[in-house]
Motif scaffolding. Sequence first.
Motif, PDB file in Angstrom:
ATOM      1  N   PHE A 363      -9.432 -10.332   1.478  1.00 18.35           N
ATOM      2  CA  PHE A 363      -8.486  -9.693   1.068  1.00 18.35           C
ATOM      3  C   PHE A 363      -8.082  -8.653   2.259  1.00 18.35           C
ATOM      4  O   PHE A 363      -6.884  -8.402   2.579  1.00 18.35           O
ATOM      5  N   SER A 364      -9.172  -8.090   2.957  1.00 22.79           N
ATOM      6  CA  SER A 364      -8.936  -7.186   4.196  1.00 22.79           C
ATOM      7  C   SER A 364      -8.171  -7.972   5.371  1.00 22.79           C
ATOM      8  O   SER A 364      -7.293  -7.518   5.973  1.00 22.79           O
ATOM      9  N   ALA A 365      -8.403  -9.330   5.678  1.00 19.41           N
ATOM     10  CA  ALA A 365      -7.763 -10.041   6.493  1.00 19.41           C
ATOM     11  C   ALA A 365      -6.356 -10.077   6.370  1.00 19.41           C
ATOM     12  O   ALA A 365      -5.505 -10.023   7.227  1.00 19.41           O
ATOM     13  N   LEU A 366      -5.885 -10.554   5.255  1.00 18.04           N
ATOM     14  CA  LEU A 366      -4.662 -10.563   4.687  1.00 18.04           C
ATOM     15  C   LEU A 366      -3.835  -9.293   4.909  1.00 18.04           C
ATOM     16  O   LEU A 366      -2.782  -9.250   5.081  1.00 18.04           O
ATOM     17  N   ALA A 367      -4.369  -8.196   4.335  1.00 19.44           N
ATOM     18  CA  ALA A 367      -4.066  -6.928   4.533  1.00 19.44           C
ATOM     19  C   ALA A 367      -3.622  -6.688   5.945  1.00 19.44           C
ATOM     20  O   ALA A 367      -2.448  -6.103   6.224  1.00 19.44           O
TER      21      ALA A 367
END
Length: 429
Positions: A363-367
């Motif tokens: 989720f962090s990488a996509l964000a």
Amino acid sequence: MEKMALIVQKYGGTSVANLERIKEVARRAAKTFDRGNDIVVVLSAMAGETDRFIELANRISHSVNKRELDVLLATGEQSTVALLAMTLESIGYPSASLLGHQVKIHTDSFFGSARIADIDSDNIKKLLGQKKIVIIAGFQGCDQHQNITTLGRGGSDTSAVAVAAAIKADKCEIYTDVEGVFTADPNICSKARKLKEISYEEMLEMASIGAKVLQTRSVEFAKKYNVALHVRSSFNDKEGTVVLEENLITEKMVVAGITSSKNEALITFKKVPDTPGIAAKIFKPIAEANIIVDMIVQNSLKDQQTDISFTVPISDFKKAFELSEKVVKKIASQEVVGDKNIARVSVTGVGMKSHSGIASTMFSALAQENINIIIVSTSEIRISCLIEAKYAELAVRTLHTAFNLDNDKSNVSLYYGGKKTAPKITAKS
Ligand code: ADP
Ligand code: ASP
Ligand code: MG
């Protein structure tokens, strides 16, 4: 001296794309035969042929008779097996081609996506006994009424594995246009690394959500009948990837691969009354039409109303949307909307069973790339996010880097178990 073995070799579309490539296939098969092995070759149609036939049929009508479509599609593989048999004869190797019904590959009658019920191995064994190289048309079978059937796109992989299981082959080699199974589609992610080994379980998940290097059903067969699968390039002799039981894997990776697929569409019912029984009313007609619903999400809104979204295979979108439109009024929903511009990006790895933090890293990488997540779904060894289709390739590359899979890094935390132990294992809640 190498022990004689019974080997099935499957060659995909690009590997038989023209006579030059077919000669290469003949050379490789002949070399395997010269080493004293019994060999069965399973072929696809020439690259692009199946698409060309579908396009021709579509020009006649978008709803052509499915039985006749299978008669047409099967001709692609009929051509390549004959051409390979002729090529082998011309260089002095006795061979015989067999179509699906000549082998006796029995299937059900679901034209276009038939399932193999059983394979009669007598004809294959008879020809092998005559010291012939047996060449089998992939992708096709016949039903109990002798109709020609096809096994769904990419189905030659399944033909090969099923034949290997039926004749109890020592191994099944899948020759294709990449050097094996990679951590991501090498045509999307230039930093993808070739995996030496991958478990059936991981391969199954990856195949079902976008890694078309193997058809999902072929992996199901391989797992069920314990067929040793070896994915390799038909363009060189490099070691490929072996697909095998998880406990036999020497380098166990926390995350084995990143995949993306654009094969689904999203349907959203807006402002649905938040009362019991509504979801059943939405999904019943879709289930009755044999449409598989995958990701589902329900967002709670104000005033006892909610949005319900779900995905269906893109090929079933039209039908599912029509059925949904009929339900809208019945359940007093404001409206139903459809969206084909979506993609599913997934992270797969058996290491997820014992490692935490995979979802939050994802989720962090996509964000960080400002990629909005529409729906999340998980299995024991996979996390998938639904995103806008235009970000699919970027998401694959971003996640590949985020999980330290890029081939310019040698991060030991990629692995767990065996010699390369991951730094910390936290139980997943
Ligand atoms: P064939 O015609 O030999 O059956 P396919 O086109 O069906 O070949 O499958 C090979 C393709 O699969 C590759 O060209 C590659 O683009 C794609 N692919 C997708 N994901 C992966 C992956 N993780 N590893 C290797 N190839 C992949
Ligand atoms: N020729 C078929 C297809 O293009 C089967 C295969 O290649 O495996 O889907
Ligand atoms: Mg294929």
